[in-house]
Design an enzyme around this catalytic site. Sequence first.
Site, mmCIF file in Angstrom:
data_model
loop_
_atom_site.group_PDB
_atom_site.id
_atom_site.type_symbol
_atom_site.label_atom_id
_atom_site.label_comp_id
_atom_site.label_asym_id
_atom_site.label_seq_id
_atom_site.Cartn_x
_atom_site.Cartn_y
_atom_site.Cartn_z
ATOM 1 N N LYS A 177 53.517 32.951 39.206
ATOM 2 C CA LYS A 177 54.643 33.562 39.932
ATOM 3 C C LYS A 177 55.038 34.820 39.175
ATOM 4 O O LYS A 177 55.747 34.768 38.175
ATOM 5 C CB LYS A 177 55.816 32.572 39.982
ATOM 6 C CG LYS A 177 56.768 32.770 41.168
ATOM 7 C CD LYS A 177 57.417 34.122 41.270
ATOM 8 C CE LYS A 177 58.688 34.213 40.452
ATOM 9 N NZ LYS A 177 59.304 35.574 40.528
ATOM 10 N N GLY A 230 61.023 36.048 29.844
ATOM 11 C CA GLY A 230 62.113 36.640 30.614
ATOM 12 C C GLY A 230 63.413 36.527 29.840
ATOM 13 O O GLY A 230 63.410 36.480 28.612
ATOM 14 N N GLY A 235 65.612 31.425 30.711
ATOM 15 C CA GLY A 235 64.801 30.589 29.815
ATOM 16 C C GLY A 235 65.455 29.251 29.545
ATOM 17 O O GLY A 235 64.793 28.210 29.513
ATOM 18 N N GLU A 252 59.409 32.810 25.934
ATOM 19 C CA GLU A 252 59.478 34.076 25.191
ATOM 20 C C GLU A 252 60.658 34.843 25.782
ATOM 21 O O GLU A 252 60.566 35.356 26.889
ATOM 22 C CB GLU A 252 58.158 34.830 25.368
ATOM 23 C CG GLU A 252 58.056 36.061 24.533
ATOM 24 C CD GLU A 252 58.336 35.760 23.085
ATOM 25 O OE1 GLU A 252 59.233 36.412 22.530
ATOM 26 O OE2 GLU A 252 57.706 34.862 22.514
ATOM 27 N N CYS A 286 61.158 43.572 25.201
ATOM 28 C CA CYS A 286 61.792 42.540 24.345
ATOM 29 C C CYS A 286 61.777 42.998 22.914
ATOM 30 O O CYS A 286 62.588 42.550 22.118
ATOM 31 C CB CYS A 286 61.110 41.188 24.391
ATOM 32 S SG CYS A 286 60.008 40.872 25.699
ATOM 33 N N GLU A 387 71.718 41.471 24.191
ATOM 34 C CA GLU A 387 70.572 42.253 24.665
ATOM 35 C C GLU A 387 70.987 43.048 25.899
ATOM 36 O O GLU A 387 71.514 42.483 26.853
ATOM 37 C CB GLU A 387 69.398 41.332 25.015
ATOM 38 C CG GLU A 387 68.164 42.121 25.395
ATOM 39 C CD GLU A 387 66.945 41.255 25.653
ATOM 40 O OE1 GLU A 387 67.050 40.295 26.429
ATOM 41 O OE2 GLU A 387 65.892 41.544 25.068
#
Length: 496
Positions: A177, A230, A235, A252, A286, A387
């Site tokens: 996906k 993501g 997550g 991740e 990231c 973030e």
Amino acid sequence: MSEAPAFQNLIGGEWIPARSGRTFESRSPADRSDVVGVFPRSDAADVDDAVAAARRAFPAWRGTPQPARGEVLREAARLLRERKEELARLMTREMGKVLVEARGDVQEAIDMADYIAGEARRPVGQTVPSELTDKVCFTFREPVGVIGLITPWNFPIAIPSWKLLPALLAGDVVVFKPAEDTPLCAARLVEILVEAGLPPGVVNVVHGIGEEAGAALVAHPEVRLISFTGSAEVGRQVAAKGGALLKRVSLELGGKNAIVVLDDADLELALDGAVWAAFGTTGQRCTAASRMIVDRRLVGDFTALLRARAEALRVGDGLRDEVEVGPIINERQLRRVHSYTEVGVAEGARLVTGGAVLDQGDLARGHFYAPTVFADVRPTMRNAQEEIFGPTVAVIAAQSAEEAVAHANSTVYGLSLAVYTRDVGRAFRAMRELQAGIVYVNAPTIGAEIQLPFGGIKGTGNGHREAGMTAVDEFSERKTVYVDYSGRLQRAQIDT
Ligand code: UN1
């Protein structure tokens, strides 16, 4: 009326629409009137079909010798190399990163395909001595079965390749996906795998949005492993749902990476690294550096020079040669990036440059944001902790090398940290003390190579590493075998 081409899901080797007939569009972030393609908006029914197709394909793929599986990847590497330029241009159009970086993204997939194809003939287990006579013990790898891959838009070919290629070599069958912002890049990558000789059903693609297709994949009882890259927020949901079903979940997630500049650093070198890590990919990595932790003796000069460099960056459509910083992926992200400018100002940080949406001339067609620098940021401020995933950087002063490292470690994340120093002792201390999965010395926080493990500690994930020497293990089970040829019962731990 849209003239954009329509694309389909890939299920059991057939390109087919979503059962519901619903679709969504992929548009260029540099020009919202440019519809790159129309894609199926899949849901649980399509995921069911894809899982069923994968299960049908599993026995034959699992039974294919590993070197033969590797041949498919070798051919995929060749096709990727042949189409590198075409794929890079498509990527820039679909997700905005400047062309030179898009070429790097495709190159990362080529590297991964070469590397994993080479793994095809390497050992798959260990032979281990037994404590008993006439007994041999060994291990080998086995595929996990049907696995689900959910990938982000920021590395739309590289990151899928980190997951797909080792999983395929391992003998797994896949339901993939891809991010809804970059479905065409994903489709092109899978077309290459099919052209390279992948049998029908081994990789199935289910396009759609996370809450629908992604969530159905995570919840599907036959999917034994989920690999997700993501946001930390999603997550956590993937971990909760997958964990309750006892799936293997590899996450991740985010980063709040920092470049530490000590007082003996080469300032120009540190600035080169800072500009590349903060504003490359428009800060949407990231691994991007969104904090500059600079010794107080250098922080004034560093901030002034960073400002000048940020203001000189040319922002625009990444397909144009002169452009250095492309658009932000979508409107929601653009608003989020700007909201953090407001947060920074409200918290009392000093806005040095940027901090505004760019919508003059051609830029009005897309989502552009000025490279942004905040100074006088305290490490506890939200701009130094959360973030943002955009071209915004916080400059934080440190009183000493020890304090700089402590500031670097002061977030929930732990993906990539960098230190600039000419002192070998300080460099080694920083390597030891910096809390991150990846540490750079005299280089920026971005630039991971596929033959090394990639991943983070703390809130960046759940301990998994992608790529590197354990790439295939991440998608494999391990079987331990004991063969006793003594002809009698030998009891371990007792008859020794
Ligand atoms: C990511 O930021 O999502 O090291 C991946 C790097 C790239 C990979 C980045 N090779 O920045």
